[in-house]
Design a protein around this motif. Structure first.
Motif, short mmCIF file in Angstrom:
data_model
loop_
_atom_site.label_atom_id
_atom_site.label_comp_id
_atom_site.label_asym_id
_atom_site.label_seq_id
_atom_site.Cartn_x
_atom_site.Cartn_y
_atom_site.Cartn_z
N ALA A 189 58.97 35.05 51.86
CA ALA A 189 59.35 35.16 53.26
C ALA A 189 58.13 35.01 54.18
O ALA A 189 58.22 34.41 55.26
N ALA A 190 56.98 35.54 53.76
CA ALA A 190 55.76 35.39 54.57
C ALA A 190 55.32 33.93 54.61
O ALA A 190 54.90 33.43 55.66
N SER A 207 57.59 32.22 56.98
CA SER A 207 57.22 32.60 58.35
C SER A 207 56.00 31.79 58.80
O SER A 207 55.94 31.32 59.94
N ASN A 261 61.21 36.22 59.18
CA ASN A 261 60.43 37.40 59.59
C ASN A 261 61.16 38.68 59.22
O ASN A 261 60.54 39.63 58.70
N VAL A 318 58.45 39.23 49.47
CA VAL A 318 57.52 39.34 50.59
C VAL A 318 56.69 38.06 50.69
O VAL A 318 56.53 37.48 51.77
N VAL A 359 60.86 39.42 55.55
CA VAL A 359 59.60 40.08 55.18
C VAL A 359 59.76 41.59 55.30
O VAL A 359 59.41 42.35 54.38
N GLN A 375 65.10 33.20 48.60
CA GLN A 375 65.12 34.61 49.02
C GLN A 375 66.50 35.21 48.75
O GLN A 375 66.60 36.36 48.32
#
Length: 162
Positions: free
Chosen positions: A80-81, A84, A139, A77, A142, A41
């Protein structure tokens, strides 16, 4: 108030680099161990910064930069999702770093060898060592990537005033 293209791209570049530096600084100050997905990321934020800088330098190709920003932000996205999800359901997920290295892990390893202070992955992707307002860094990432995605779509759909 309308932003010029160069100003919009410059703000995106500064935000992306700022988020990269903030994540690194929080990790250093709190002695957090970044995982491969965290580092990936970080690389995506830097790529967003570079693409936005290209938009500052070459605003005539704004649709190209906007499309590349959108694709990169969408990848952020998704990354990161996924992290998570690993954090919320660690017992049913397969931890990154086990088994054959994925493409993401190979990219992170390549950067980690060249600049270990910034890109060395030493943590587990399912760890939630840092929380702010009840959300982990993944989180929040995201949310940040969704914001970059919205900005990229805005740049793509925006009408140019002459």
């Amino acid at each position: 108030m309308t932003l010029s293209l160069r100003t919009a791209f410059a703000l995106l570049a500064m935000a992306a680099v700022g988020l990269t530096l903030a994540g690194w600084a929080i990790g250093e100050l709190m002695k957090l161990q970044p995982c491969p997905l965290c580092i990936f990321q970080r690389l995506l934020y830097l790529l967003i910064g570079l693409l936005a800088l290209a938009g500052v330098l070459f605003p005539g190709a704004r649709r190209l930069w906007g499309a590349l920003l959108a694709v990169t932000a969408a990848g952020g996205v998704a990354t990161a999702a996924y992290q998570s999800w690993l954090q919320y359901l660690p017992e049913v997920s397969m931890e990154c770093g086990f088994g054959e290295p994925t493409v993401i892990e190979q990219i992170v390893d390549w950067f980690g060898v060249r600049w270990p202070a910034m890109f060395m992955a030493t943590g587990f992707c399912s760890s939630k060592d840092w929380l702010f307002l009840g959300l982990s860094m993944a989180n929040w990432s995201v949310v940040c990537f969704l914001t970059f995605l919205a900005a990229a779509v805005w740049l793509l759909l925006r009408r140019i005033e002459h």
